[in-house]
Design a protein around this motif. Structure first.
Motif, short mmCIF file in Angstrom:
data_model
loop_
_atom_site.label_atom_id
_atom_site.label_comp_id
_atom_site.label_asym_id
_atom_site.label_seq_id
_atom_site.Cartn_x
_atom_site.Cartn_y
_atom_site.Cartn_z
N THR A 265 19.58 26.64 0.94
CA THR A 265 19.97 25.76 -0.17
C THR A 265 19.79 26.56 -1.45
OG1 THR A 265 17.73 24.81 -0.06
CG2 THR A 265 19.51 23.55 0.96
N PRO A 266 20.29 26.08 -2.59
CA PRO A 266 20.34 26.94 -3.79
C PRO A 266 19.01 27.31 -4.41
CG PRO A 266 21.89 25.09 -3.95
CD PRO A 266 21.00 24.80 -2.80
N GLN A 267 17.97 26.48 -4.24
CA GLN A 267 16.75 26.69 -5.02
C GLN A 267 15.91 27.84 -4.48
OE1 GLN A 267 17.36 24.33 -2.86
NE2 GLN A 267 15.58 23.11 -2.29
N GLU A 268 15.15 28.45 -5.37
CA GLU A 268 14.36 29.63 -5.04
C GLU A 268 13.33 29.36 -3.95
OE1 GLU A 268 12.85 33.45 -4.90
OE2 GLU A 268 14.75 32.68 -5.70
N VAL A 269 12.78 28.15 -3.88
CA VAL A 269 11.76 27.86 -2.87
C VAL A 269 12.34 27.99 -1.46
CG1 VAL A 269 12.14 25.35 -2.72
CG2 VAL A 269 9.85 26.28 -2.31
N ALA A 270 13.63 27.78 -1.29
CA ALA A 270 14.28 28.01 0.00
C ALA A 270 14.62 29.49 0.18
CB ALA A 270 15.54 27.16 0.12
N LEU A 271 15.10 30.11 -0.88
CA LEU A 271 15.52 31.51 -0.79
C LEU A 271 14.35 32.43 -0.43
CD1 LEU A 271 17.82 31.63 -3.94
CD2 LEU A 271 18.54 31.46 -1.56
N LEU A 272 13.15 32.08 -0.85
CA LEU A 272 11.96 32.88 -0.52
C LEU A 272 11.85 33.10 0.99
CD1 LEU A 272 9.25 31.35 -2.89
CD2 LEU A 272 9.99 33.75 -2.86
#
Length: 325
Positions: free
Chosen positions: A204-211
């Motif tokens: 998903t777009p937010q950084e907490v997912a990208l981590l």
């Protein structure tokens, strides 16, 4: 890829590792003396058995996420339904999210039973060319908790790959749990001989997912699984009336597209938020049939075409590199 015996402790470094038999996790293990001697154990015979079982499967794709709650299982289900619109192709889903098997509910077959024949377990069919196998079919109730350590999980995944009578398939989609744990290691290990075409990474777009998604991509690189592409799910909300787009999960660090660019892996599309996707998943209905002209349906169709192109442009059965963990 390190080999981990079924009776090994959770933190086993693997029999092919330089640390085999030497780390603290090895203390008390029945295999410690053999591992520390430097004598390499033979490969698991199941790898060759699985290779023979899956010879009739043209393409094997892993659906990975790293982060929970990003819509990985719903994407897997929609990808399967989309591929199955071609009646000349046969599609199957293997659900190895052993502690959270949601595929039976999403596909509308919760409560169905698995039958065994002389040729193995029979998957549950949704349509003539679409079938699934999941631990959800083996539980007495959907609310039953699966409280298993790694070796038991590994054993069931091996059984699913070796003993299910998949038949002739064009695509086998493997829906995995979040993270880079037992299930992922087992899939990479057992499909060494049969080959994996690639992994589709959901975020998903937010950084907490990208981590966490970055960790998943690094896992794929480490074990030699090609990354087919990154899909950004829940990417904005398009109002069905005014058609304006709102960012529900703002991409503060550039979202999945920038992350894919930074990590040098393909980016294959964005799927907008639509509450009707969740409703269809809850009710076991096809979103494509219910809302055929929606922006999300069109996004799915575009992504499916990218996946078809990827599979048609490369040789089948990419063999996983035999690297130590």
């Amino acid at each position: 890829m390190a080999d981990v015996p079924n009776n090994a402790p959770i933190e086993c470094p693997g029999t092919q590792s330089d640390q085999a038999g030497k780390v603290s996790a090895c203390n008390g293990c029945a295999n410690q003396k053999l591992c520390s001697s430097g004598v390499k154990l033979p490969p698991d015979p199941a790898i060759e058995e699985i290779k023979r079982r899956l010879e009739s499967v043209k393409h094997k794709l892993l659906i990975l996420s790293g982060k929970g709650g990003v819509g990985k299982s719903s994407f897997t289900a929609h990808l399967a339904r989309g591929l199955a619109t071609n009646e000349d192709e046969d599609i199957a889903i293997l659900d190895v999210d052993l502690c959270g098997p949601s595929i039976p509910r999403i596909m509308g077959v919760e409560g169905h039973q698995v039958f065994q024949s002389m040729s193995g377990w029979s998957p549950v069919f949704i349509e003539d060319n679409l079938s699934i196998m999941s631990i959800g079919f083996l539980l007495s109730s959907p609310a039953d908790a699966v409280i298993w350590r790694g070796p038991k999980k590994n054993g069931l995944i091996k059984q699913f790959l070796r003993d299910v009578d998949w038949g002739e398939l064009d695509y086998l989609l493997v829906d995995t749990p979040p993270g880079t744990s037992d299930e992922h290691i087992s899939i990479a290990q057992y499909l060494k001989g049969a080959g994996i075409d690639g992994a589709i990474i959901i975020t998903t777009p937010q950084e907490v997912a990208l981590l966490d998604v970055r960790k998943e991509i690094n896992f794929c690189k480490k074990v030699g699984i090609p990354v087919l592409g990154v899909v950004e799910n829940m990417s904005g909300f398009i109002c069905p009336k005014c058609k304006m787009e709102s960012q529900i999960f703002p991409p503060t660090t550039g979202g999945g597209q920038q992350m894919a660019k930074d990590m040098e892996v393909p980016f294959i599309g964005k799927i907008p938020l639509d509450p009707r996707i969740g409703q269809c998943c809850d009710e076991g209905r096809s979103y494509f049939s219910e809302v055929p002209d929606s922006p999300a349906t069109k996004a799915y169709q575009s992504i499916i075409e990218e996946i078809r192109k990827f599979c048609s442009d490369k040789p089948t059965n990419h063999v996983v590199d035999e690297k130590d963990e």
